[in-house]
Design an enzyme around this catalytic site. Structure first.
Site, PDB file in Angstrom:
ATOM      1  N   TYR B 149       0.805  -1.220   0.000  1.00 22.89           N
ATOM      2  CA  TYR B 149       0.000   0.000   0.000  1.00 22.89           C
ATOM      3  C   TYR B 149       0.839   1.271   0.000  1.00 22.89           C
ATOM      4  CZ  TYR B 149      -4.183  -2.799   1.143  1.00 22.89           C
ATOM      5  OH  TYR B 149      -5.227  -3.678   1.118  1.00 22.89           O
ATOM      6  N   ARG B 267      -8.297 -14.580  -3.010  1.00 23.63           N
ATOM      7  CA  ARG B 267      -6.874 -14.221  -2.898  1.00 23.63           C
ATOM      8  C   ARG B 267      -6.512 -13.695  -1.509  1.00 23.63           C
ATOM      9  NH1 ARG B 267      -7.071 -10.382  -7.512  1.00 23.63           N
ATOM     10  NH2 ARG B 267      -9.141 -10.410  -6.621  1.00 23.63           N
ATOM     11  N   HIS B 270      -3.602 -17.128  -0.085  1.00 24.85           N
ATOM     12  CA  HIS B 270      -2.286 -17.215  -0.747  1.00 24.85           C
ATOM     13  C   HIS B 270      -1.293 -16.157  -0.247  1.00 24.85           C
ATOM     14  CE1 HIS B 270      -2.956 -14.414  -4.524  1.00 24.85           C
ATOM     15  NE2 HIS B 270      -3.256 -13.809  -3.399  1.00 24.85           N
ATOM     16  N   ASP B 271      -1.771 -15.227   0.580  1.00 27.11           N
ATOM     17  CA  ASP B 271      -0.858 -14.233   1.165  1.00 27.11           C
ATOM     18  C   ASP B 271      -0.176 -14.721   2.437  1.00 27.11           C
ATOM     19  OD1 ASP B 271      -1.511 -12.359  -0.777  1.00 27.11           O
ATOM     20  OD2 ASP B 271      -3.122 -11.463   0.413  1.00 27.11           O
ATOM     21  N   ASN B 319       5.277 -14.938  -7.449  1.00 28.44           N
ATOM     22  CA  ASN B 319       4.859 -13.575  -7.127  1.00 28.44           C
ATOM     23  C   ASN B 319       4.532 -13.463  -5.639  1.00 28.44           C
ATOM     24  OD1 ASN B 319       4.226 -10.917  -7.988  1.00 28.44           O
ATOM     25  ND2 ASN B 319       2.044 -11.407  -7.901  1.00 28.44           N
TER      26      ASN B 319
END
Lengths: 363, 363
Positions: B149, B267, B270-271, B319
Site C-alpha cells: 500500500y 486471494r 495465498h498471502d 509472485n
C-alpha cells in the site's frame, strides 16, 4: 467476450523472463549439467554458489525449480513420497549451460543485469526519443558504450552477450546466403570474433580481423582463446584496435597483404542514427576493392517494410531506443542508406533466427 | 539443433510486458478509445497527458505504437505516403481502456509500478524464502500490506488491481460452480466488492458485506460508487471494517438479521502461511451456521497436485514468494487445510481464467 488470455500472457511476460534469468544467475543449469539422474532441491542448494547470500531456503529454491519445470526449462521426475528430482531438458542443456557451444548465458546475464532495469523507464525513452540510462540508473555518461560497459565485468558481460547471439545466429545466416566470395574480411566491433569464427568454419581459407576498441581487445582475445573454436580457426582470426566511427580512414584494407573484400557489420548500424551510419558506409565503399567481388555484410534483425513486425524485431527496436542512439531498420531503409553510400546490388535475407542479413556488393 | 525460439521468447518476455505497461501508463488506449478512425502518432502525442515530462518525441511514440501493433494490441492502418493510423482492437478496447467493465488497467499499473521492480530481486526471495521488498526497494516494513500500500495512491492502485482480476474472473467462477445456495455472505478483504457485485448479479436476493481494513474501506466504497455496477446491486453490498486475521471472532455472522452462510476468501489465503490460514479457517467453520447449507468459497489459482503447472499458477506462486508470506496451493493442499479446519465436503474447480475456485461446505 474475448479471452483475457493473450493480455494476461503479456502482463506475465516479465515474470517468465525473471524465472529464467534467476535460474541462470544462480547457476542452476550449470550444476544440473553435471548430473545425469537429476537432483532434488536440497542437494542442488548445497551445490549452488550462494556465498554472497546469508540465508539459504530449500523452499524458495523448490518453488523456483517448479516454476522452471512449468516453463519446460527443467524436466521434473516426480516420485511418490520422495522429493522431486530436476533434470536438464535438451533445450536447457543446449542454450542455458555456460559450457554449451550455443550457450545463451551471456545474453541472459546482460538482459538480467542491464536490460531489465534499463527498461523500467521505457516510458522516458518513448517520450524523449532518447536512451534512458539516466532515468533508470541515474547515470550521466557521455556515450552509450560507457553506459553499457559500466561496472565490474561490464565489458566481458556485454562481449559474452554479443557472442551468444552471434554464435546461435551464425548457422542461419550462412544457410540463408552464399558468402563464399569473401576471402578476407574485417569484423567491425566483432567482440571476441564469434561470428568471424563461424564464417571461417564455413568458408575455406577465410581470414578475419576483428576491429574493436582498445580496452575490449584483450577481453575479446581471452574469450576467443578459451572458447570451443578449434585452434586452426583461431589462427585465422586477428585483432586490431580502432574506433571505426571516429577514424574510419584508419581501417585496415588487407590482412598480411591479402585485400579485405568484405566488411562485416553485425549489430553495429542499429546502435546509431542514419547520418553516422551513412558516413561509415561511404567510407567502407571507398575502402573496398573494385577488382574482385567485394561488399558489406550487415547482420541485424530486419523489420517489415511498414515497421510493424516481426514482434522480436520491434522489441529489439525499442531496446535500441532505450539503450542507444539507434534503431532497427527494414530492408527498404537499409537499401536506402546503402544506395546513397554507393552500393548497387543489395540483397536481404530473413533467417527466422536472432539475426537477419543484408549483403551490399560494390562489384 | 533445437530452435532457440522458445528460449528467446522467454528472454524477451519482459520487453513485451513493458511495451504493454508503458502504453497503458501513457494513456494511449484511453485516448484511442475516443477515436473510431484511429490516430497518427503526431495527433496522439498531443492528446497524451505528458505534463510530467519535459520533452515529447513523435519518433519515440511511433516506435512504441509499432511495437504495440506487432503485439496485436493496436490495429495499424497503413496508407501509402501518409502516416500510419493506430486504432484499438476489440481486445484492447475490452481489457486495456480504463472505462471498460473488464478493464485490466488497475492490475497493469500494479504490475508496472510495484511488481516489475519488486521482481528485479527474485533471486533474493528464492534464496531466503521470504519477500524481497527490502532488497528491491530498500524498505523495512513491518508487514506486507504496508509495503503493497506504500506510496501515494498505493491503496487505490492495489484495490483497482484486485478489482480488475476479480471482475474478469467472476463469470468463469460462476459458470464453474453453482453458488445459488448462498443467501448472505461476507467478502473477506474484498476491496471494493467487485466479486461481491458479480455474485449479486447472478444470485437473486444475495447480500454481501465486504470486510476490509479501516483505511481501505472509504477507497473501496468510492470505487464501487463510481463503477459500472447497477444501483440496485450496489444497495446489496455493505462494508464493515475489521482485521479478520487479528480478530476473526469479531467477524459478522449476519447482515440485518439474515445469517451469513458463506465466507468468501478471494486471494486471501495465498498471502499467508499454513498456520495462519488454518486459524482463520477454523474460526470461519465455527462462525458458519449448521442449520442451513453453509461453507467457504476460496478463489485463487490452483496449482497441479505436484506443484508444477499451470504456468501462470507457478508464476503467481513466485509472485507470492517475492511479495508476501504466502504461496499458491494445489487442490490437495487446500483440501488438507480445510479438512483439518473441520470442513468435510470439498470441491475444486479449475476455471481456466485468472482465478480458480474451491468450495468447502460445513453442511
Amino acid at each position: 467476450m474475448l479471452s483475457v488470455g493473450p493480455v494476461f500472457e503479456l502482463i506475465n511476460g516479465f515474470r517468465r523472463s525473471k524465472v529464467l534469468f534467476t535460474a541462470v544467475s544462480l547457476g542452476i543449469f550449470d550444476v544440473l549439467a553435471g548430473s545425469e539422474t537429476g537432483l532434488p532441491a536440497k542437494e542442488l542448494l548445497r551445490s549452488l554458489d550462494t556465498r554472497a547470500h546469508s540465508s539459504r531456503s530449500e523452499e524458495g529454491l523448490e518453488r523456483l525449480l517448479k516454476g522452471c519445470a512449468s516453463l519446460k526449462l527443467l524436466e521434473p521426475i516426480v516420485q511418490t513420497n520422495r522429493p522431486i528430482l530436476y533434470r536438464l531438458t535438451s533445450m536447457s542443456r543446449q542454450y542455458l549451460t555456460s559450457q554449451s557451444p550455443e550457450s545463451m548465458v551471456g545474453y541472459i546475464r546482460h538482459s538480467n543485469d542491464v536490460l531489465y532495469p534499463l527498461w523500467s523507464r521505457l516510458d522516458a525513452s518513448v517520450l524523449s526519443g532518447e536512451a534512458c540510462w539516466t532515468e533508470s540508473f541515474g547515470r550521466q555518461n557521455k556515450d552509450i558504450f560507457s553506459s553499457i560497459y559500466e561496472g565490474e565485468g561490464g565489458v566481458e558481460r556485454f562481449t559474452q552477450a554479443m557472442d551468444a547471439v552471434a554464435t546461435v545466429a551464425a548457422s542461419h545466416i550462412l544457410q540463408a546466403v552464399d558468402l563464399s566470395w569473401i576471402r578476407c574480411m574485417a569484423d567491425l566491433g566483432g567482440s571476441s570474433g564469434a561470428l568471424s569464427a563461424a564464417f571461417c568454419e564455413r568458408i575455406p581459407h577465410l581470414k578475419s580481423v576483428v576491429i574493436e576498441l582498445p580496452h575490449v581487445i584483450p577481453i575479446g582475445q581471452r574469450l576467443l582463446a578459451r572458447s570451443n573454436v578449434s585452434e586452426s580457426i583461431k589462427a585465422r582470426i586477428h585483432f586490431s584496435s580502432g574506433d571505426f566511427f571516429a577514424s574510419p580512414e584508419a581501417l585496415p584494407r588487407d590482412i598480411d597483404g591479402i585485400p579485405i573484400n568484405a566488411y562485416l557489420l553485425s549489430r553495429i548500424l542499429h546502435d546509431w542514427r542514419d547520418p553516422l551510419c551513412l558516413d561509415l558506409l561511404r567510407h567502407l565503399y571507398t575502402l573496398l576493392p573494385s577488382s574482385i567481388p567485394s561488399g558489406v555484410v550487415i547482420c541485424e534483425m530486419l523489420l517489415n517494410d511498414d515497421g510493424i513486425g516481426p514482434v522480436n524485431a520491434n522489441m529489439q527496436d525499442l531496446n535500441m531506443l532505450a539503450q542507444t542512439d539507434g534503431k532497427e531498420r527494414s530492408l527498404s531503409e537499409m537499401r536506402n542508406l546503402l544506395e546513397i553510400a554507393g552500393f548497387q546490388r543489395i540483397e536481404g535475407y530473413k533467417t527466422g533466427s536472432l539475426l537477419d542479413v543484408v549483403v551490399a556488393y560494390k562489384t
